[in-house]
Scaffold this motif. Structure first.
Motif, PDB file in Angstrom:
ATOM      1  N   ALA A 121       0.864  -0.941   0.102  1.00  0.00           N
ATOM      2  CA  ALA A 121       0.039  -0.364   0.311  1.00  0.00           C
ATOM      3  C   ALA A 121       0.804   1.365   0.002  1.00  0.00           C
ATOM      4  CB  ALA A 121      -1.137  -0.232   1.410  1.00  0.00           C
ATOM      5  N   GLY A 122       2.159   1.095   0.577  1.00  0.00           N
ATOM      6  CA  GLY A 122       2.589   2.167   0.433  1.00  0.00           C
ATOM      7  C   GLY A 122       3.401   2.851  -0.768  1.00  0.00           C
ATOM      8  N   LEU A 123       4.272   1.975  -1.093  1.00  0.00           N
ATOM      9  CA  LEU A 123       4.321   1.354  -3.159  1.00  0.00           C
ATOM     10  C   LEU A 123       3.595   2.284  -3.619  1.00  0.00           C
ATOM     11  CD1 LEU A 123       6.541   0.941  -4.364  1.00  0.00           C
ATOM     12  CD2 LEU A 123       5.745  -1.254  -5.426  1.00  0.00           C
ATOM     13  N   PHE A 124       2.000   2.064  -3.687  1.00  0.00           N
ATOM     14  CA  PHE A 124       1.030   2.590  -4.496  1.00  0.00           C
ATOM     15  C   PHE A 124       0.492   3.982  -4.089  1.00  0.00           C
ATOM     16  CE2 PHE A 124      -3.056   3.397  -4.979  1.00  0.00           C
ATOM     17  CZ  PHE A 124      -3.228   3.306  -6.419  1.00  0.00           C
ATOM     18  N   SER A 125       1.020   4.728  -2.901  1.00  0.00           N
ATOM     19  CA  SER A 125       1.083   5.544  -2.111  1.00  0.00           C
ATOM     20  C   SER A 125       2.130   6.418  -3.142  1.00  0.00           C
ATOM     21  CB  SER A 125       0.664   6.228  -0.488  1.00  0.00           C
ATOM     22  OG  SER A 125      -0.586   5.235  -0.092  1.00  0.00           O
ATOM     23  N   GLU A 126       3.564   5.443  -3.059  1.00  0.00           N
ATOM     24  CA  GLU A 126       4.059   6.817  -3.554  1.00  0.00           C
ATOM     25  C   GLU A 126       3.772   6.742  -5.007  1.00  0.00           C
ATOM     26  OE1 GLU A 126       7.997   6.838  -1.749  1.00  0.00           O
ATOM     27  OE2 GLU A 126       7.771   4.935  -0.959  1.00  0.00           O
ATOM     28  N   VAL A 127       3.940   5.633  -5.565  1.00  0.00           N
ATOM     29  CA  VAL A 127       3.706   5.307  -6.835  1.00  0.00           C
ATOM     30  C   VAL A 127       2.307   6.751  -8.002  1.00  0.00           C
ATOM     31  CG1 VAL A 127       2.650   4.583  -9.298  1.00  0.00           C
ATOM     32  CG2 VAL A 127       4.707   3.261  -7.631  1.00  0.00           C
ATOM     33  N   ARG A 128       1.412   6.596  -6.723  1.00  0.00           N
ATOM     34  CA  ARG A 128       0.638   7.692  -6.742  1.00  0.00           C
ATOM     35  C   ARG A 128       0.893   9.189  -6.938  1.00  0.00           C
ATOM     36  NH1 ARG A 128      -5.810   6.951  -5.145  1.00  0.00           N
ATOM     37  NH2 ARG A 128      -5.209   6.627  -3.430  1.00  0.00           N
ATOM     38  N   ASP A 129       1.756   9.690  -6.231  1.00  0.00           N
ATOM     39  CA  ASP A 129       2.194  11.258  -5.838  1.00  0.00           C
ATOM     40  C   ASP A 129       2.476  11.391  -6.847  1.00  0.00           C
ATOM     41  OD1 ASP A 129       0.981  10.163  -3.154  1.00  0.00           O
ATOM     42  OD2 ASP A 129       2.305  10.283  -2.225  1.00  0.00           O
ATOM     43  N   ALA A 130       3.527  10.314  -7.167  1.00  0.00           N
ATOM     44  CA  ALA A 130       4.995  10.335  -8.353  1.00  0.00           C
ATOM     45  C   ALA A 130       3.852  10.977  -9.678  1.00  0.00           C
ATOM     46  CB  ALA A 130       5.230   9.313  -8.676  1.00  0.00           C
ATOM     47  N   LEU A 131       2.286  10.428  -9.911  1.00  0.00           N
ATOM     48  CA  LEU A 131       2.018  10.690 -10.850  1.00  0.00           C
ATOM     49  C   LEU A 131       1.465  12.143 -11.005  1.00  0.00           C
ATOM     50  CD1 LEU A 131       0.125  10.037 -13.661  1.00  0.00           C
ATOM     51  CD2 LEU A 131      -1.539   8.955 -12.485  1.00  0.00           C
ATOM     52  N   LEU A 132       0.381  12.396  -9.850  1.00  0.00           N
ATOM     53  CA  LEU A 132       0.004  13.487  -9.425  1.00  0.00           C
ATOM     54  C   LEU A 132       1.074  14.878  -9.826  1.00  0.00           C
ATOM     55  CD1 LEU A 132      -1.446  13.247  -5.987  1.00  0.00           C
ATOM     56  CD2 LEU A 132      -2.732  13.687  -8.216  1.00  0.00           C
TER      57      LEU A 132
ATOM     58  N   CYS B  65      -7.546  20.187 -24.287  1.00  0.00           N
ATOM     59  CA  CYS B  65      -5.383  20.159 -24.539  1.00  0.00           C
ATOM     60  C   CYS B  65      -5.250  20.758 -25.645  1.00  0.00           C
ATOM     61  CB  CYS B  65      -5.322  18.485 -24.398  1.00  0.00           C
ATOM     62  SG  CYS B  65      -5.958  17.960 -22.449  1.00  0.00           S
ATOM     63  N   ASP B  66      -3.428  20.323 -25.633  1.00  0.00           N
ATOM     64  CA  ASP B  66      -2.721  20.947 -26.443  1.00  0.00           C
ATOM     65  C   ASP B  66      -3.193  19.394 -27.653  1.00  0.00           C
ATOM     66  OD1 ASP B  66      -1.184  20.908 -29.045  1.00  0.00           O
ATOM     67  OD2 ASP B  66       0.166  21.914 -27.122  1.00  0.00           O
TER      68      ASP B  66
ATOM     69  N   ASP C  43      -3.934  21.955 -20.316  1.00  0.00           N
ATOM     70  CA  ASP C  43      -4.456  23.101 -19.438  1.00  0.00           C
ATOM     71  C   ASP C  43      -4.874  23.102 -18.036  1.00  0.00           C
ATOM     72  OD1 ASP C  43      -8.038  23.140 -19.604  1.00  0.00           O
ATOM     73  OD2 ASP C  43      -7.095  21.658 -21.079  1.00  0.00           O
ATOM     74  N   GLU C  44      -4.439  23.934 -17.535  1.00  0.00           N
ATOM     75  CA  GLU C  44      -4.313  24.253 -16.385  1.00  0.00           C
ATOM     76  C   GLU C  44      -6.092  23.950 -15.860  1.00  0.00           C
ATOM     77  OE1 GLU C  44      -3.125  24.878 -14.343  1.00  0.00           O
ATOM     78  OE2 GLU C  44      -1.117  25.431 -15.412  1.00  0.00           O
ATOM     79  N   ASP C  45      -7.149  23.787 -16.397  1.00  0.00           N
ATOM     80  CA  ASP C  45      -8.474  23.236 -16.512  1.00  0.00           C
ATOM     81  C   ASP C  45      -8.439  21.792 -15.826  1.00  0.00           C
ATOM     82  OD1 ASP C  45      -9.648  25.846 -15.224  1.00  0.00           O
ATOM     83  OD2 ASP C  45     -10.801  25.889 -16.952  1.00  0.00           O
ATOM     84  N   SER C  46      -7.892  21.671 -17.475  1.00  0.00           N
ATOM     85  CA  SER C  46      -7.971  19.450 -17.748  1.00  0.00           C
ATOM     86  C   SER C  46      -6.935  19.020 -16.310  1.00  0.00           C
ATOM     87  CB  SER C  46      -7.461  19.736 -18.783  1.00  0.00           C
ATOM     88  OG  SER C  46      -8.486  20.169 -20.420  1.00  0.00           O
ATOM     89  N   ARG C  47      -5.721  20.069 -16.041  1.00  0.00           N
ATOM     90  CA  ARG C  47      -4.729  19.911 -15.058  1.00  0.00           C
ATOM     91  C   ARG C  47      -6.157  19.206 -13.588  1.00  0.00           C
ATOM     92  NH1 ARG C  47       0.204  20.140 -16.805  1.00  0.00           N
ATOM     93  NH2 ARG C  47      -0.308  22.029 -17.297  1.00  0.00           N
TER      94      ARG C  47
END
Length: 749
Positions: free
Chosen positions: A460-471, A619-620, A481-485
Motif C-alpha cells: 500500500a505504501g508503494l502504491f501511495s508513492e507511485v500515485r504521488d509521483a503521478l500527481l 488540451c494541446d 491546460d490548467e482546467d484539464s490539469r
C-alpha cells in the motif's frame, strides 16, 4: 555611522594598548621585575619557552588528546553514516537469494544492454526447459500461486461438517479421485443426454423442442450454442448491471486465424467424431453427425462481425427490450430462456437488454430456420447442441475425453506454429476448478498466507508513492491546460484502490449459507453441475441485493491487475504482489521497477480518454497527436512483420509512461529514505537494478503475435520505454546513437 565609530574606537584602543606595552618593555631594561609584574597585572605575561613548557605541558597534552580523539570519533561516525546512507548494502535474505537466482538464470550477459536490453535481461529465459515450460514470468507466478493453493487444500484440517469449507475440500478430493471417475465412465453423461431428449447416435431419443433444449442448456448446464447471455455493466453511467446478448464462442477457429484453416477444420471433425464414438455411436454415424455440427458452426461463423466492424457501425451496444428482441428474432423464446437462466431475477417483456450484434442474431435465426425445414435438420441441431455440451463438461469426464481434447490442442498448436503446451497436471485442473466454485472459501485462505499485514502495508505504501509521483507528473505535462490539469488531479485523488482480496470477502464470518444448495455426488459430473448452478444462483443473489461495492473480476490469487471504469477503482490481487514482482525485503529498486511500474501502468488507464480524439478538447491536441505518432512509428519500426500499431497504441503509451512515473517515485523515495540495498554478485548499481526489474516483468519465451492482443510483444514493451528514458542511457553509459540511447525520443508522459 555607529558601526564606523565603534570600529574606530576599537582601533584606537588597540593602538593605545600597543603603546603601553612598548613603554613597559623600555622600562624592563632597568627593572625586569617591574615589567613582569605589570604583565601579570594585565594577564599577558610573556614567559620564556622553557617556562611555557613547564607551565602548560600537561594540560596542553590532555586537551590535544581530547581534541584528536573527538575528531577521530566524528570522522568515524561520518564515514559510517555515508556508508550506510550512500553505499548500497547487499541483501542476503532468502528472498533476495531466490531473486538473484531468477535474475541470473534469465539474463544473458553476453548481450550489450545498450543494444538489446530485453535479451540482456531475459535472453536466458527458459533455456534447456521443455517446450511450454517457463512460458513467462506471469505464467510462472501463476503456477506458484496454484502450488500454494494446492498445499493449503491438502494440508487443511478437517472442517466443520456441512460447511462451505468441507464442500470445497470435498470437491477437490472428488476431482482428484480419478479411479472413481474412470469406473463410472460415460454413465453420468448418458443420464444428462437423456434429460435433454436423447441423441440418435447414443440410444433412445425423441424429436427435440429447440427452445426447451436451449433453455435447459443455458440454465442447467451453462452451455450457449447459438448466442451468449450474461450480466455486464451498462456502457452508460451509472454502469449498472444489465443482461447482455453477445456472439457465441464457437468451437471452430475463425477463418482469419493463423495456420492452415482446412487442416484445422479436419482436426475438429476428427475430435467431434471421437466424442460421438465415445458416447456409443459407430465411426460412420458419429462422423456424419460431427460433420453436420461442423457445418452449422461454419454457417454461424459467416454471420459474425468483428469487434471493429460492430464498433464502426454503432452495433456494439444496442439497447432494446425482451419484447422488441422477440419481434426482431422470433425463432427463440427469449423470455422463457432468460427467465430460466437468470432466476430468481424477475423478468418481464419490458426488461431492458443490451445486444452486441443484432445482425448476427438475425442471421443465426435464418440458419436455424433453414435447417428446421430440411429433413434431417432437427437431427443436425440436436447434434450441434449436444456436442457443444460435451465440450463444456468434458473436464468432468473420464480420461478418454481428456485425451481427445489434448490431441485436438496438440494438432491446433502445431498448425498455427505456436509453442506446444504440455498437458495440464490433474492437480492444477482440480485447484482451478475448486477456486472457481469456492472462491469465497479459498480467497481469504490464500490472502492470509500470501499477503500478510507486513506485505500489505509495504505494498500500500508503494502504491501511495507511485500515485504521488503521478500527481507531480501531471504538473509538468505540457499538453494539459490548467482546467484539464485540475480535473486530472481530482480524478487521481478520487480513485479507489483495492489490494490483496475483496474487503467484503475478508470480512465474511461464514459463507456456509451460500453453499447450502451444493450437492457432492453421486458422480463427479453431478458434483460439477451442482456447483455450476450454485455459482450462477449466487451471482444472481448479489445482483438482486444491489451491492454498490465493486465486484472483483479476478480471484485473490490471480496475477493480473485492472482498472474498472464503471467503479473508478484499481485492483491489485494478492497473487500479483508476490516474488519476483514484490517482497517487503527486496531492494526498493526491485519493488519500484517491477510492481511499481505495474501500478503506474494501471493508473494511466484512467487517462486513456484524454488521448482519444475529442477526449480533451482544451488540451494541446497537436502535441498529443505528434507524441502518439512518434510512439506508433517507434513500435512499428521494431515489429517483426509490418503492422498498424493503432490497436496497441493506448497500452504502448501506458508502458512508456509507467516507466517514467515509477522511476520518479523511486528517486523521490531515495531522497526521503536513505539506506538502499542491492542484489550481490550482479555487479550493478541500484538504479541499474531498477531497470533490470522493470524488464524482468516481461521475460518469457518468444510467441507469435496475436492479432487480437491489445499489448505489444514483450521485447517491444521493454525496449521502447527504455529508449525513451534518458536516465537509462545515463546509468548504463550508452553512447549516443545506440538503440537504447537514440538521438530522438517521444515525449508524452
Amino acid at each position: 555611522m555607529d558601526a564606523e565609530s565603534g570600529n574606530s574606537r576599537d582601533v584606537d584602543r588597540d593602538m593605545e594598548s600597543r603603546g603601553e606595552t612598548q613603554r613597559d618593555k623600555d622600562r624592563a631594561g632597568s627593572n625586569p621585575s617591574l615589567y613582569r609584574a605589570r604583565r601579570q597585572q594585565h594577564g599577558l605575561e610573556e614567559a620564556s619557552p622553557q617556562e611555557q613548557s613547564r607551565r602548560w605541558s600537561p594540560l596542553g597534552r590532555t586537551l590535544g588528546t581530547l581534541v584528536f580523539f573527538g575528531l577521530l570519533v566524528a570522522f568515524s561516525v561520518l564515514m559510517v553514516y555515508n556508508l550506510l546512507g550512500c553505499s548500497p548494502r547487499p541483501c542476503q535474505s532468502p528472498a533476495c537469494t531466490a531473486l538473484l537466482a531468477r535474475y541470473s538464470a534469465a539474463s544473458n550477459a553476453s548481450v550489450s544492454p545498450c543494444a538489446d536490453f530485453y535479451s540482456f535481461a531475459c535472453g536466458g529465459w527458459g533455456a534447456g526447459d521443455p517446450p511450454g515450460v517457463g512460458y513467462s514470468t506471469f505464467r510462472t507466478l501463476e503456477e506458484e500461486n496454484h502450488n500454494r493453493l494446492q498445499k493449503l487444500l491438502e494440508a487443511a484440517p478437517a472442517p466443520s461438517p456441512g460447511s462451505a469449507a468441507e464442500k470445497a475440500l470435498g470437491y477437490y478430493r472428488s476431482c482428484m479421485d480419478t479411479v472413481s471417475i474412470e469406473t463410472q465412465g460415460i454413465g453420468p453423461l448418458s443420464q444428462v443426454i437423456q434429460q435433454l431428449g436423447g441423441w440418435r447416435i447414443a440410444g433412445p431419443w425423441r424429436p427435440p423442442n429447440l427452445n426447451q433444449t436451449l433453455k435447459l442448456l443455458m440454465s442447467e448446464y451453462g452451455s450457449f450454442p447459438f448466442f451468449r447471455a450474461y450480466l455486464g455493466p451498462s456502457p452508460e453511467p451509472p454502469h449498472e448491471l444489465v443482461i447482455q446478448i453477445d456472439q457465441p464462442e464457437l468451437m471452430i477457429p475463425s477463418q482469419d486465424s493463423q495456420g492452415n484453416y482446412p487442416q484445422m477444420l479436419r482436426a475438429y471433425l476428427a475430435y467431434l467424431t471421437r466424442l460421438g464414438t465415445l458416447l456409443g455411436g459407430t465411426p460412420d454415424v458419429a462422423g456424419n453427425h460431427a460433420s453436420m455440427s461442423l457445418s452449422i458452426s461454419s454457417m454461424l461463423q459467416k454471420e459474425l462481425r468483428s469487434l471493429e466492424e460492430r464498433r464502426a457501425g454503432g452495433r456494439l451496444f444496442q439497447p432494446t427490450t425482451v419484447a422488441q428482441l422477440q419481434k426482431e428474432v422470433p425463432i427463440f423464446d427469449w423470455l422463457s430462456c432468460l427467465r430460466a437462466t437468470f432466476s430468481p431475477m424477475p423478468l418481464e417483456p419490458s426488461q431492458t437488454l443490451v445486444v452486441h450484434d443484432l445482425d448476427y442474431l438475425k442471421g443465426a435465426a435464418q440458419v436455424i430456420q433453414q435447417l428446421q425445414e430440411q429433413a434431417r435438420g432437427s437431427d443436425a441441431l440436436q447434434s450441434h447442441m449436444l456436442l457443444g455440451l460435451v465440450g463444456t463438461v468434458s473436464p468432468a469426464l473420464d480420461s478418454r475425453f481428456q485425451e481427445a481434447r489434448r490431441n485436438l490442442s496438440r494438432q491446433l498448436r502445431a498448425l498455427d506454429a505456436r509453442d506446444p503446451q504440455p498437458p495440464v497436471p490433474r492437480w492444477r485442473k482440480c485447484v482451478q476448478e475448486t477456486g472457481t466454485f469456492f472462491e469465497p472459501v479459498l480467497g481469504p485462505l490464500f490472502a492470509r498466507h500470501a499477503f500478510g499485514p507486513d506485505t500489505s502495508h509495504h505494498a500500500a505504501g508503494l502504491f501511495s508513492e507511485v500515485r504521488d509521483a503521478l500527481l507531480r507528473r501531471l504538473q509538468r505535462l505540457q499538453w494539459l491546460d490548467e482546467d484539464s490539469r485540475a480535473r486530472a488531479r481530482d480524478t487521481v485523488a478520487s480513485l479507489r484502490m483495492e489490494m490483496g482480496a475483496p474487503e467484503e470477502m475478508l470480512k465474511l464470518e461464514s459463507v456456509d449459507q451460500d453453499y447450502q444448495d451444493v450437492q457432492l455426488g453421486p458422480s463427479f459430473l453431478q458434483t460439477v453441475l451442482s456447483c455450476m448452478r450454485s455459482l450462477q444462483a449466487r451471482k444472481m443473489r448479489r445482483v438482486l441485493q444491489g451491492s454498490r461495492s465493486h465486484r472483483w473480476q479476478v480471484p485473490p490469487w490471480a496475477v493480473s491487475s485492472y482498472y474498472s471504469v464503471s467503479d473508478h477503482v484499481v485492483i491489485f490481487p494478492a497473487g500479483l504482489l508476490q516474488p519476483p514482482f514484490f517482497h517487503p525485503g527486496y531492494p526498493r529498486a526491485v519493488n519500484f521497477g517491477a510492481a511499481g511500474s505495474i501500478m503506474a501502468h494501471e493508473l494511466l488507464h484512467v487517462f486513456y480518454h484524454l488521448l482519444l480524439p475529442g477526449g480533451c478538447p482544451s488540451c494541446d491536441r497537436t502535441f498529443v497527436q505528434e507524441a502518439l505518432r512518434c510512439l506508433r512509428l517507434q513500435y512499428e519500426g521494431l515489429r517483426a512483420t509490418p503492422d498498424n500499431s493503432s490497436r496497441t497504441l493506448l497500452e504502448d503509451s501506458a508502458d512508456v509512461g509507467a516507466l517514467t512515473i515509477a522511476l520518479q517515485a523511486y528517486r523521490r523515495h531515495l531522497q526521503l529514505q536513505r539506506g538502499e540495498t542491492t542484489l550481490p554478485d550482479l555487479g550493478i548499481s541500484p538504479r541499474q537494478l531498477f531497470f533490470l526489474s522493470f524488464a524482468h516483468v516481461m521475460c518469457g519465451r518468444p510467441q507469435p503475435e496475436d492479432p487480437r492482443e491489445t499489448h505489444s510483444p514483450p521485447p517491444l514493451r521493454v525496449r521502447v520505454p527504455l529508449s525513451n528514458a534518458p536516465a537509462f542511457a545515463r546509468h548504463f553509459n550508452c553512447p549516443p546513437g545506440t538503440p537504447l540511447n537514440p538521438l530522438q525520443r517521444c515525449k508524452l508522459w
